[in-house]
Scaffold this active site. Sequence first.
Site, short mmCIF file in Angstrom:
data_model
loop_
_atom_site.label_atom_id
_atom_site.label_comp_id
_atom_site.label_asym_id
_atom_site.label_seq_id
_atom_site.Cartn_x
_atom_site.Cartn_y
_atom_site.Cartn_z
N SER A 104 0.80 -1.23 0.00
CA SER A 104 0.00 0.00 0.00
C SER A 104 0.83 1.27 0.00
O SER A 104 0.36 2.33 -0.43
CB SER A 104 -0.93 0.01 1.21
OG SER A 104 -0.20 -0.19 2.41
N HIS A 157 -0.97 5.71 6.82
CA HIS A 157 -0.44 5.71 5.46
C HIS A 157 -0.14 7.16 5.05
O HIS A 157 -0.73 8.09 5.57
CB HIS A 157 -1.44 5.10 4.48
CG HIS A 157 -1.50 3.61 4.55
ND1 HIS A 157 -2.30 2.95 5.43
CD2 HIS A 157 -0.83 2.65 3.85
CE1 HIS A 157 -2.14 1.63 5.28
NE2 HIS A 157 -1.25 1.43 4.33
#
Length: 264
Positions: free
Chosen positions: A40, A246
Site C-alpha cells: 500500500s 499511510h
Amino acid sequence: MSVRTFWASLSTLAIAAVAALGVAQPASAAGANYVALGDSYSSGVGAGNYTSESGDCKRSTKAYPYLWAAANAPSSFKFVACSGATTTSVSSGQLSALSSSTTLVSVTAGGNDVGFVDVMQTCVLQSEAACVNRVNTAISQVRTTLPGKLDSLYGGITSRAPQARVVVLGYPRFYKLSGSCIAGLTETERGAINNASDILNDVLAKRAADAGFTFSGVADEFTGHELCSGDAWLHSVTIPITNSYHPKAVGQSGGYLPAFRSAA
C-alpha cells in the site's frame, strides 16, 4: 600525456571497473521500462484518486510511481503495487509484470509480513503493555523470518528482470517524540513503534544490498512531518480506516517521490 587526456583515461577506467563489478547504473528515465511493485505504500493508499481498474489494490495517481512516470515519460510503465501485499503475494501476483526488458523496478514490501495492521490496532485499542508486547513480537519476526522472505522475493525479481536497476524503499518513522499530540498513544508506545520501523528498515537495507539492489529510506524525508509534528504527512486514525498510518498525497510527493527519484 596532457591533463585532459589523463582525466579522460581515468574516467574510462573507472567506468570499465564499475561495469566489471556489475554495479547497476542509474536507468535513463526517458528510456526506462519501469515496473512498480509492492504494498500500500507504493500503491498510494491514503493519497486518494485511485484508478478504477485497480479495485481493492487502490493504486493512486498521486502515488510516487505514477508521479515519477508522469514526470519522466519512461518508455513503458507497469503499476502493479497492491494494498495489503506481502512478500509472498508480490512474488506470486506481481512479478509477471517483469521481463528481461525491464530496466527499472521499485518495491516496498515487508510491513504486512510482520503484521503491521495488527500492531497498530493493538496499540490503539489495547493497553501500553499489550502494545509493546505486540511490537516486540513484530521485531522478532523482522529479525528471524522476514530476511528469508525478502531474499526469496528479491531473487524472483532478479530472475525475471536481470538487467533492471531495483530500488527498495523503506517505511517512515511514524511519530515525532515529545511532539504536539496530547492524546492517543503514550510516548512509550510511540517510541516502540518508531524503533520497530528503524529495525525493519535496517533489515530491508541489508537484504537489498546483498541482492545487489539499491535501498532508499524515507525517514529523512519524513523528518519534521511525522505524526505529532504539527505538519504530518501521514494519516493518524481516520476514516476510512484503511487510510490510517499511510502517507497522505503530500507524503507521496514530498517523501516517497524524492527518495525514489534520488535512486532511480
